[in-house]
Write a protein that holds these residues in place. Structure first.
Motif, mmCIF file in Angstrom:
data_model
loop_
_atom_site.group_PDB
_atom_site.id
_atom_site.type_symbol
_atom_site.label_atom_id
_atom_site.label_comp_id
_atom_site.label_asym_id
_atom_site.label_seq_id
_atom_site.Cartn_x
_atom_site.Cartn_y
_atom_site.Cartn_z
ATOM 1 N N LEU A 1 0.787 -1.230 0.000
ATOM 2 C CA LEU A 1 0.000 0.000 0.000
ATOM 3 C C LEU A 1 0.821 1.284 0.000
ATOM 4 N N LEU A 2 2.086 1.222 0.414
ATOM 5 C CA LEU A 2 2.816 2.452 0.673
ATOM 6 C C LEU A 2 3.983 2.653 -0.280
ATOM 7 N N GLU A 3 4.109 3.891 -0.741
ATOM 8 C CA GLU A 3 5.310 4.363 -1.417
ATOM 9 C C GLU A 3 6.082 5.240 -0.432
ATOM 10 N N PRO A 4 7.409 5.336 -0.586
ATOM 11 C CA PRO A 4 8.163 6.232 0.291
ATOM 12 C C PRO A 4 7.584 7.640 0.269
ATOM 13 N N GLY A 5 7.397 8.191 1.439
ATOM 14 C CA GLY A 5 6.820 9.526 1.551
ATOM 15 C C GLY A 5 5.330 9.550 1.781
ATOM 16 N N ASP A 6 4.635 8.424 1.574
ATOM 17 C CA ASP A 6 3.198 8.375 1.855
ATOM 18 C C ASP A 6 2.943 8.580 3.350
ATOM 19 N N THR A 7 1.756 9.072 3.657
ATOM 20 C CA THR A 7 1.387 9.336 5.040
ATOM 21 C C THR A 7 0.533 8.207 5.601
ATOM 22 N N VAL A 8 0.847 7.808 6.823
ATOM 23 C CA VAL A 8 0.082 6.815 7.576
ATOM 24 C C VAL A 8 -0.385 7.469 8.859
ATOM 25 N N LEU A 9 -1.648 7.266 9.193
ATOM 26 C CA LEU A 9 -2.192 7.768 10.451
ATOM 27 C C LEU A 9 -2.211 6.636 11.482
ATOM 28 N N VAL A 10 -1.876 6.976 12.716
ATOM 29 C CA VAL A 10 -1.844 5.989 13.792
ATOM 30 C C VAL A 10 -2.467 6.597 15.041
ATOM 31 N N GLU A 11 -2.735 5.721 16.017
ATOM 32 C CA GLU A 11 -3.200 6.175 17.318
ATOM 33 C C GLU A 11 -2.055 6.816 18.094
ATOM 34 N N ARG A 12 -2.424 7.536 19.130
ATOM 35 C CA ARG A 12 -1.425 8.117 20.025
ATOM 36 C C ARG A 12 -1.733 7.687 21.447
ATOM 37 N N PRO A 13 -0.924 6.830 22.024
ATOM 38 C CA PRO A 13 0.281 6.159 21.512
ATOM 39 C C PRO A 13 -0.076 4.967 20.631
ATOM 40 N N CYS A 14 0.936 4.390 19.991
ATOM 41 C CA CYS A 14 0.723 3.369 18.971
ATOM 42 C C CYS A 14 1.623 2.150 19.242
ATOM 43 N N TYR A 15 1.151 0.987 18.791
ATOM 44 C CA TYR A 15 1.937 -0.248 18.859
ATOM 45 C C TYR A 15 3.299 -0.019 18.218
ATOM 46 N N LEU A 16 4.343 -0.296 18.966
ATOM 47 C CA LEU A 16 5.698 0.062 18.559
ATOM 48 C C LEU A 16 6.137 -0.613 17.267
ATOM 49 N N ALA A 17 5.853 -1.916 17.109
ATOM 50 C CA ALA A 17 6.326 -2.625 15.920
ATOM 51 C C ALA A 17 5.609 -2.158 14.656
ATOM 52 N N ALA A 18 4.417 -1.599 14.791
ATOM 53 C CA ALA A 18 3.755 -1.003 13.631
ATOM 54 C C ALA A 18 4.505 0.248 13.183
ATOM 55 N N LEU A 19 4.950 1.042 14.141
ATOM 56 C CA LEU A 19 5.752 2.218 13.787
ATOM 57 C C LEU A 19 7.016 1.804 13.045
ATOM 58 N N GLN A 20 7.621 0.687 13.477
ATOM 59 C CA GLN A 20 8.807 0.185 12.776
ATOM 60 C C GLN A 20 8.470 -0.236 11.346
#
Length: 416
Positions: free
Chosen positions: A130-149
């Protein structure tokens, strides 16, 4: 006539200096390792009571049932169990997963399911698809750490959505969708990692409506949802009409059967599922066949729901033990969540405390937590920390909280 040239000889008595190898990829240099894994390595001493890891209680594994499933599979169909399999997953397991999902209110066929090597791989495959470099992803605050990775490795720009004790704020979500034009929203709406909170049904419906109206993929990660020991089950976001055609639901056996099986799955619309299958072919061809067949056999021969109910009951007792001791273990003015299931609760110490700076001193008292800062995609709240309450017994939890109180009492030096 061909002329061959030779490289100039090195001066007598000198050795040729080899050129250095090429550097590592930029994505590896820019995305750090997991702080949780780093903490686990430091606190591996057996005397440490470790509230840091998200480790299921090993004494609650159904080792006998899992061993029997492997023995039966290897005795009855060894050639199949030890052979290559299809990328999408073993048909018997996909059918069983589809049936379990349908029974929980989301009509699903086997063709809607892709088996993955843990649900963490599902995140990696989705990032690839789904993602190209530079695309934006929205996450919760705070967020599951391995998803951020995972999103960081894909080169995504990760933006946190403001929220409250009920999770993502739908109004803030819509504003960010309009302004940032993100590709997807990632959420753990049930017993979230790291906070333990659960998004109510009305909030889920509002998030689904925003995604449908504004054009947004939702990645709904649900590794903990079956571990409910209080309250009523909340429907998946994927079951709401506005999100049916744009939600990917992730599941895992890691928390309900055993993490060593490395079995997860994703349920997705056909085109996206196919794209993830292509990405998986490049990653590992397929998830281990013997593990898939053993899990399918376990589901056929054993009552997984009854096993999960026993595990959840034990976890509820351990949560209660931790809640009972927190007030005495933490500085006055601290706040924490009260999860209805799952494995974690979230603590915020009073203003001025930095849980990352405090951790080395606390570990010297043979107890550990995870600082909250790494779970933030934006400016971190350094006064926060995550506690896992399922790995230790109630007596061990009480002793761990006594050590935590001692460590914080001696180490805490609030910033001015």
């Amino acid at each position: 006539m061909t002329v061959t040239e030779t490289a100039p000889a090195a001066p007598a008595g000198s050795a040729a200096v080899p050129a250095p190898p090429p550097s590592l990829a930029a994505r590896v240099r820019s995305v750090g390792g997991s702080p949780v894994r780093d903490i686990l390595a430091v606190t591996a001493r057996p005397e440490v009571i470790n509230f840091a890891g998200g480790l299921p209680a090993p004494e609650l594994f159904d080792a006998e049932g899992i061993a029997a499933a492997y023995q039966d599979v290897l005795a009855e169909e060894p050639a199949r169990a030890l052979q290559y399999s299809t990328t999408e997953g073993e048909p018997t397991l996909r059918a069983a997963l589809a049936a379990r999902t349908s029974a929980r209110g989301l009509a699903t066929d086997a063709d809607d399911v892709l088996v993955t090597t843990g649900s963490q791989q599902a995140l990696s495959l989705l990032a690839t698809a789904l993602l190209e470099p530079g695309d934006t992803v929205l996450v919760e605050r705070p967020c599951y750490l391995a998803a951020l990775q995972a999103f960081g490795f894909a080169g995504a720009r990760v933006v946190a959505v403001p929220g409250d004790e009920d999770g993502i704020d739908p109004g803030a979500l819509e504003e960010l969708v309009v302004r940032e034009r993100p590709r997807l929203l990632y959420t753990v709406p049930t017993f979230s990692n790291p906070t333990g909170r659960t998004m109510p049904a009305a909030r889920r419906a509002a998030v689904a409506e925003v995604a449908g109206r504004c054009g947004l993929w939702i990645v709904e990660d649900d590794p903990y949802g079956e571990l409910r020991f209080e309250g009523e089950r909340v429907p998946w976001i994927a079951s709401y009409e506005g999100a049916r055609d744009r939600t990917v639901l992730l599941g895992s056996f890691s928390k309900v059967m055993a993490p060593g099986l490395r079995l997860g799955w994703l349920r997705a619309p056909a085109a996206l599922l196919r794209a993830c299958a292509v990405a998986k072919q490049a990653a590992d061809l397929h998830t281990p066949t013997v593990n898939q067949l053993a899990a399918a056999r376990y589901l056929a021969d054993r009552d997984l729901d009854a096993h999960v109910a026993r595990v959840a009951a034990a976890y509820g007792t351990r949560r209660d033990a931790m809640l009972a001791g927190l007030a005495d273990a933490l500085p006055q003015g601290s706040r924490w969540t009260r999860p209805e299931g799952g494995m974690f609760l979230w603590v915020r110490l009073p203003d001025g405390y930095d849980t990352t700076a405090l951790l080395p001193d606390v570990v010297r008292h043979d107890v550990a937590y995870v600082p909250g800062a790494p779970f933030h995609a934006d400016e971190p709240d350094r006064a926060t920390l995550r506690l896992c309450y399922v790995t230790q017994t109630p007596d061990e939890i009480a002793e761990g909280l006594r050590r935590l109180a001692e460590g914080l009492g001696q180490a805490v030096r609030p910033r001015a």
